[in-house]
Design a protein around this motif. Structure first.
Motif, PDB file in Angstrom:
ATOM      1  N   THR A  52       0.830  -1.209   0.000  1.00 49.85           N
ATOM      2  CA  THR A  52       0.000   0.000   0.000  1.00 49.85           C
ATOM      3  C   THR A  52       0.862   1.255   0.000  1.00 49.85           C
ATOM      4  N   ILE A  53       1.887   1.273   0.835  1.00 50.73           N
ATOM      5  CA  ILE A  53       2.778   2.432   0.891  1.00 50.73           C
ATOM      6  C   ILE A  53       3.522   2.591  -0.431  1.00 50.73           C
ATOM      7  N   ARG A  54       3.965   1.480  -1.010  1.00 44.69           N
ATOM      8  CA  ARG A  54       4.676   1.549  -2.283  1.00 44.69           C
ATOM      9  C   ARG A  54       3.754   2.095  -3.379  1.00 44.69           C
ATOM     10  N   GLY A  55       2.497   1.675  -3.399  1.00 40.64           N
ATOM     11  CA  GLY A  55       1.560   2.192  -4.380  1.00 40.64           C
ATOM     12  C   GLY A  55       1.366   3.689  -4.232  1.00 40.64           C
ATOM     13  N   TRP A  56       1.303   4.158  -2.989  1.00 38.79           N
ATOM     14  CA  TRP A  56       1.176   5.603  -2.733  1.00 38.79           C
ATOM     15  C   TRP A  56       2.424   6.350  -3.200  1.00 38.79           C
ATOM     16  N   LEU A  57       3.600   5.774  -2.941  1.00 44.85           N
ATOM     17  CA  LEU A  57       4.849   6.404  -3.379  1.00 44.85           C
ATOM     18  C   LEU A  57       4.909   6.514  -4.904  1.00 44.85           C
ATOM     19  N   ASP A  58       4.460   5.478  -5.599  1.00 45.43           N
ATOM     20  CA  ASP A  58       4.453   5.531  -7.064  1.00 45.43           C
ATOM     21  C   ASP A  58       3.612   6.712  -7.549  1.00 45.43           C
ATOM     22  N   LYS A  59       2.437   6.890  -6.970  1.00 44.22           N
ATOM     23  CA  LYS A  59       1.577   8.006  -7.368  1.00 44.22           C
ATOM     24  C   LYS A  59       2.217   9.344  -6.996  1.00 44.22           C
ATOM     25  N   TYR A  60       2.852   9.389  -5.840  1.00 49.61           N
ATOM     26  CA  TYR A  60       3.513  10.621  -5.396  1.00 49.61           C
ATOM     27  C   TYR A  60       4.601  11.023  -6.390  1.00 49.61           C
ATOM     28  N   VAL A  61       5.423  10.075  -6.758  1.00 50.44           N
ATOM     29  CA  VAL A  61       6.537  10.343  -7.674  1.00 50.44           C
ATOM     30  C   VAL A  61       6.034  10.701  -9.061  1.00 50.44           C
ATOM     31  N   ASN A  62       5.061   9.954  -9.558  1.00 50.13           N
ATOM     32  CA  ASN A  62       4.531  10.235 -10.895  1.00 50.13           C
ATOM     33  C   ASN A  62       3.870  11.603 -10.945  1.00 50.13           C
ATOM     34  N   GLY A  63       3.153  11.970  -9.887  1.00 48.58           N
ATOM     35  CA  GLY A  63       2.525  13.284  -9.848  1.00 48.58           C
ATOM     36  C   GLY A  63       3.557  14.392  -9.809  1.00 48.58           C
ATOM     37  N   ALA A  64       4.628  14.170  -9.068  1.00 47.79           N
ATOM     38  CA  ALA A  64       5.674  15.183  -8.961  1.00 47.79           C
ATOM     39  C   ALA A  64       6.379  15.412 -10.296  1.00 47.79           C
TER      40      ALA A  64
ATOM     41  N   GLY B  81      15.527   3.225  -9.946  1.00 45.51           N
ATOM     42  CA  GLY B  81      14.238   3.763  -9.554  1.00 45.51           C
ATOM     43  C   GLY B  81      13.331   2.815  -8.795  1.00 45.51           C
ATOM     44  N   PRO B  82      12.922   1.676  -9.384  1.00 45.56           N
ATOM     45  CA  PRO B  82      12.020   0.763  -8.676  1.00 45.56           C
ATOM     46  C   PRO B  82      12.618   0.246  -7.370  1.00 45.56           C
ATOM     47  N   ALA B  83      13.912  -0.101  -7.392  1.00 41.33           N
ATOM     48  CA  ALA B  83      14.554  -0.619  -6.176  1.00 41.33           C
ATOM     49  C   ALA B  83      14.601   0.454  -5.099  1.00 41.33           C
ATOM     50  N   PHE B  84      14.849   1.697  -5.522  1.00 42.14           N
ATOM     51  CA  PHE B  84      14.928   2.774  -4.539  1.00 42.14           C
ATOM     52  C   PHE B  84      13.566   2.998  -3.898  1.00 42.14           C
ATOM     53  N   LEU B  85      12.500   2.992  -4.691  1.00 36.47           N
ATOM     54  CA  LEU B  85      11.164   3.176  -4.130  1.00 36.47           C
ATOM     55  C   LEU B  85      10.791   2.020  -3.213  1.00 36.47           C
ATOM     56  N   HIS B  86      11.250   0.819  -3.542  1.00 38.17           N
ATOM     57  CA  HIS B  86      11.035  -0.322  -2.651  1.00 38.17           C
ATOM     58  C   HIS B  86      11.693  -0.062  -1.297  1.00 38.17           C
ATOM     59  N   THR B  87      12.908   0.482  -1.327  1.00 39.71           N
ATOM     60  CA  THR B  87      13.622   0.789  -0.089  1.00 39.71           C
ATOM     61  C   THR B  87      12.912   1.882   0.701  1.00 39.71           C
ATOM     62  N   VAL B  88      12.454   2.918  -0.007  1.00 40.39           N
ATOM     63  CA  VAL B  88      11.741   4.002   0.675  1.00 40.39           C
ATOM     64  C   VAL B  88      10.473   3.473   1.340  1.00 40.39           C
ATOM     65  N   ALA B  89       9.740   2.615   0.639  1.00 43.14           N
ATOM     66  CA  ALA B  89       8.524   2.032   1.216  1.00 43.14           C
ATOM     67  C   ALA B  89       8.849   1.210   2.457  1.00 43.14           C
ATOM     68  N   THR B  90       9.974   0.482   2.418  1.00 39.21           N
ATOM     69  CA  THR B  90      10.395  -0.313   3.578  1.00 39.21           C
ATOM     70  C   THR B  90      10.724   0.596   4.757  1.00 39.21           C
ATOM     71  N   VAL B  91      11.436   1.675   4.482  1.00 37.86           N
ATOM     72  CA  VAL B  91      11.784   2.629   5.541  1.00 37.86           C
ATOM     73  C   VAL B  91      10.525   3.224   6.171  1.00 37.86           C
ATOM     74  N   TRP B  92       9.580   3.616   5.321  1.00 39.76           N
ATOM     75  CA  TRP B  92       8.321   4.180   5.836  1.00 39.76           C
ATOM     76  C   TRP B  92       7.582   3.149   6.685  1.00 39.76           C
ATOM     77  N   ARG B  93       7.450   1.940   6.177  1.00 42.46           N
ATOM     78  CA  ARG B  93       6.708   0.912   6.919  1.00 42.46           C
ATOM     79  C   ARG B  93       7.371   0.621   8.256  1.00 42.46           C
ATOM     80  N   ASN B  94       8.695   0.463   8.242  1.00 39.99           N
ATOM     81  CA  ASN B  94       9.405   0.167   9.493  1.00 39.99           C
ATOM     82  C   ASN B  94       9.261   1.308  10.500  1.00 39.99           C
ATOM     83  N   THR B  95       9.314   2.527  10.000  1.00 39.39           N
ATOM     84  CA  THR B  95       9.188   3.684  10.890  1.00 39.39           C
ATOM     85  C   THR B  95       7.778   3.789  11.467  1.00 39.39           C
ATOM     86  N   LEU B  96       6.795   3.459  10.657  1.00 39.98           N
ATOM     87  CA  LEU B  96       5.400   3.588  11.085  1.00 39.98           C
ATOM     88  C   LEU B  96       4.946   2.437  11.975  1.00 39.98           C
ATOM     89  N   GLU B  97       5.488   1.267  11.744  1.00 41.68           N
ATOM     90  CA  GLU B  97       5.028   0.088  12.488  1.00 41.68           C
ATOM     91  C   GLU B  97       5.887  -0.228  13.708  1.00 41.68           C
TER      92      GLU B  97
END
Length: 210
Positions: free
Chosen positions: A103-115, A190-206
């Motif tokens: 879910t977080i990764r999907g949100w990041l994809d939209k965030y990046v594409n919109g930017a 790109g894809p690997a970096f967004l995967h890492t960012v999503a992991t960082v967000w999830r770990n920080t949030l959970e």
């Protein structure tokens, strides 16, 4: 009957005329903003002049001043656009159904594409944002943090100060990352970096969830 038709047609033409003028005005405004972005990127904000902008746009100084009082107006309009889009993106995070990695990764994809629509403006701001707008940006960051922290019950496993600190770090991390992304510095990863960012967000949030 023919006379009535002519009067109706004339009324329609008069009604359309303001719309056409408004469209032309918007087109000219967009052309000036696009030209200003090109000039700012090529020469730097401080060195750029109104003459540079109108030359790039193929317009007259008088036309420029019909739309703007100076180049600072253009930067302010770009800033408003970026802040509005960014605020909407962070508000969307608060509406996610869960904090799963997917879910977080999907949100990041939209965030990046919109930017990507603000790619040039983001590059300019990262390097040349005027001091006054930097101060305004900090106020917008507070709004972004508040948006990310919704709904509050999802953050209940943290104390309020800790939740605010984590939200602030996540928001500023992503905001710092975006100019590099827009500059293409992570194109190959790109894809690997967004995967890492999503992991960082999830770990920080959970973290610390009971």
């Amino acid at each position: 009957m023919a006379a009535t038709t002519r009067r109706s047609s004339g009324s329609a033409d008069r009604a359309q005329a303001p719309d056409l003028r408004a469209q032309q005005k918007q087109y000219t405004r967009r052309r000036l903003i696009a030209a200003a972005c090109d000039v700012f990127e090529a020469k730097g904000y401080e060195a750029a002049t109104v003459d540079d902008i109108v030359a790039e746009a193929g317009a007259a100084r008088a036309t420029f001043y019909l739309h703007f009082t100076g180049k600072a107006d253009i930067v302010a309009e770009l800033a408003d656009r970026i802040w509005a889009d960014t605020g909407a993106n962070f508000a969307a995070f608060g509406e996610l159904p869960d904090w799963s990695h997917a879910t977080i990764r999907g949100w990041l994809d939209k965030y990046v594409n919109g930017a990507s629509e603000n790619r040039q403006a983001l590059r300019i701001f990262a390097e040349q944002l005027p001091h006054t707008l930097r101060e305004q940006h900090q106020e917008h960051v507070k709004d972004f943090v508040a948006a990310v922290m919704r709904p509050p019950e999802r953050w209940a496993h943290f104390s309020k100060p800790e939740a605010r600190r984590r939200a602030y770090l996540l928001v500023t991390q992503l905001e710092t990352f975006m100019p590099s992304w827009m500059a293409g510095r992570w194109a190959r990863e790109g894809p690997a970096f967004l995967h890492t960012v999503a992991t960082v967000w999830r770990n920080t949030l959970e973290a610390d969830r009971l």
